[in-house]
Design an enzyme around this catalytic site. Structure first.
Site, PDB file in Angstrom:
ATOM      1  N   HIS A 146       0.816  -1.209   0.000  1.00  0.00           N
ATOM      2  CA  HIS A 146       0.000   0.000   0.000  1.00  0.00           C
ATOM      3  C   HIS A 146       0.853   1.265   0.000  1.00  0.00           C
ATOM      4  O   HIS A 146       0.379   2.359  -0.358  1.00  0.00           O
ATOM      5  CB  HIS A 146      -0.932   0.005   1.220  1.00  0.00           C
ATOM      6  N   ALA A 147       2.115   1.167   0.390  1.00  0.00           N
ATOM      7  CA  ALA A 147       3.001   2.328   0.332  1.00  0.00           C
ATOM      8  C   ALA A 147       3.269   2.746  -1.108  1.00  0.00           C
ATOM      9  O   ALA A 147       3.587   3.910  -1.369  1.00  0.00           O
ATOM     10  CB  ALA A 147       4.330   2.016   1.029  1.00  0.00           C
TER      11      ALA A 147
END
Length: 498
Positions: A146-147
């Site tokens: 998700h980064a």
């Protein structure tokens, strides 16, 4: 080198062995359209390798600043190896849907190697006994941290490895990618020092941008145009405690035309409102079956993209969020939809009053070292079990292609989503649309949901009840007093009345 935003970095800080922070998808493909009617793994490997230039995330890795004194950086990985990221397994016979769900959950539960580019593709063969699928289909289970991406930029990454036909025409753009050297510790520390000097100016700038929105919100609340009822805490449920390292997963596709027909039954309602109402009905039934249904409405966090037109290919997350009541306290399907629609309208008004982009910018003010320490302590002491949740679950809608998509020549026949869960929020419902279908998937902590088939059945039943309620019964012709209709018609009317 490119530094992560505070919002992107937060997903790195939240990462623990029990809470891997990656999102992903499960695509199902029919190889009958590929050259020769089949796809070999080495063909897939070559195909993906030829498309790496289509998304920067494919070959960028994280470099963390010592002691997390500043947010990490992306660099072009000098040790990139395509075979580490594209893998190949097969289901044992009979190869049914339940086996695929278990395998997806196992893959999703494993944390990614944060020293490599943060994505994995796993080809799953052996889907030989899945109802509704042609023989020989395979699945592509993707994981992306998700980064690196949010739902919208994930669509761009997916587009890099999909075509609009089965021809597998190579990309025309030249691949001018070049690896970078690993930065030295001294250089990272020097950058963190200079970033700390400008941080007070960033704080003042963000606060200054938010003040007009806060004043506007106060005015709207005073006039009664916006209600602050959405600010209430969510009720405590089994999904809002400390999570384990195990997951469950499932997905159900629905006809988009049916969802739109339900939407039309309530003036002003949207497709998103219908999906939230289906989830609300499913949670109501699932928790009622365990005698755990809270009296107050459960709530869902729904991400809102603040990605501008020119930022579609940008790395990372450009999202804000709103919290919407799911109407779990309401049994009637259409009344629940009206409730959800009103909640969504009010929550959007609150978010827009302040500015979704401004709310997202507040993540930039998060001190990096303190954020990482707080995330680790929160998990270690089990703090999620000690406070009321901000929301009960996540429902995130990712728009997909309306036209057929092809991967290595194989036609996509289904697309579903996976998502992260973490302490305090053990259930996420990714919603993916593709073609004429819209699929509600779910990822949940296995300790919180040991019976995923029961929740899947509740989602299906919730949809069917909403669909039935949205269809207005046609007026029956009047029956004369002396009429004696045939027995078959009498039985049919009796069934309809029941």
């Amino acid at each position: 080198m490119q530094q992560l935003s505070g919002q992107d970095a937060s997903f790195v800080y939240l990462e623990t062995p029990h809470t891997p922070m990656h999102i992903g998808s499960v695509g199902i493909y029919d190889p009958a359209t590929a050259p020769g009617g089949f796809v070999r793994f080495k063909d897939i490997l070559s195909f993906v390798e030829s498309r790496l230039a289509g998304a920067r995330s494919f070959r960028q890795r994280l470099v963390r600043v010592p002691f997390d004194l500043d947010h990490p950086y992306w660099i072009e990985d000098p040790e990139f190896d395509i075979e580490f990221h594209v893998r190949h397994i097969a289901l044992p016979k009979p190869g049914d849907w339940r086996q695929l769900c278990i395998q997806v959950a196992r893959l999703h539960a494993r944390p990614m190697d944060l020293t490599k580019p943060l994505w994995e593709f796993t080809i799953v063969e052996g889907l030989d006994n899945v109802e509704g699928l042609p023989p020989g289909c395979f699945a592509l289970v993707s994981k992306v941290h998700h980064a690196a991406i949010d739902g919208m930029s994930g669509v761009e990454m997916s587009a890099a490895v999909h075509d609009l036909d089965a021809s597998m025409t190579p990309p025309t753009a030249n691949d001018d990618w070049a690896p970078e050297h690993m930065p030295k510790v001294a250089d990272l520390l020097a950058r963190s020092y200079f970033n700390s000097l400008v941080q007070p100016m960033r704080v003042m700038e963000t606060i200054g941008r938010s003040l007009p929105g806060i004043a506007r919100l106060g005015t709207q609340v005073g006039k009664g145009d916006v209600s602050i009822r959405n600010a209430r805490p969510a009720p405590k449920t089994r999904f809002n405690g400390k999570v384990s390292g195990h997951r469950v997963w499932d997905a159900l596709p629905f006809k988009l035309a049916d969802i739109r027909a339900i939407k039309d039954a309530v003036p002003g309602a949207t497709v998103n409102d219908v999906v939230l109402s289906i989830v609300g009905g499913a949670l109501r039934a699932y928790l009622q079956g365990k005698d755990e249904l809270p009296k107050d409405t459960m709530t869902a966090m729904a991400p809102i993209s603040v990605r501008a037109e020119g930022e579609k290919a940008a790395l990372g997350n450009l999202v804000s969020a709103m919290v919407v009541g799911l109407g779990t306290q309401i049994e009637d399907p259409l009344e629940r939809l009206r409730f959800v629609h009103d909640e969504a309208v009010n929550s959007k008004a609150m978010t827009h009053a302040v500015g979704a982009k401004t709310l997202a910018d507040y993540s930039q003010l998060m001190p990096s070292g303190l954020a990482g320490l707080a995330a680790r302590l929160y998990t270690r002491v089990g703090a999620a079990n000690a406070h009321a949740p901000v929301f009960n679950c996540v429902v995130t809608n990712v728009p997909g292609s309306r036209v057929p998509m092809y991967f290595a020549g194989a036609r996509m026949v289904g697309m579903y989503g996976t998502g992260p869960v973490f302490d305090g929020m053990g259930l996420i419902n990714p919603v993916y649309s593709y073609g004429d279908t819209i699929a509600i998937s779910f990822t949940c902590d296995r300790a919180m949901m040991p019976d995923p088939e029961a929740y899947a059945a509740a989602l299906s039943a919730s949809f069917e009840k909403m669909k039935a309620a949205a269809v207005k019964p046609s007026a029956a012709p009047p029956v004369e007093e002396n009429d004696n209709p045939p027995a078959a018609k009498v039985r049919a009317r009796s069934k309809g009345a029941a």
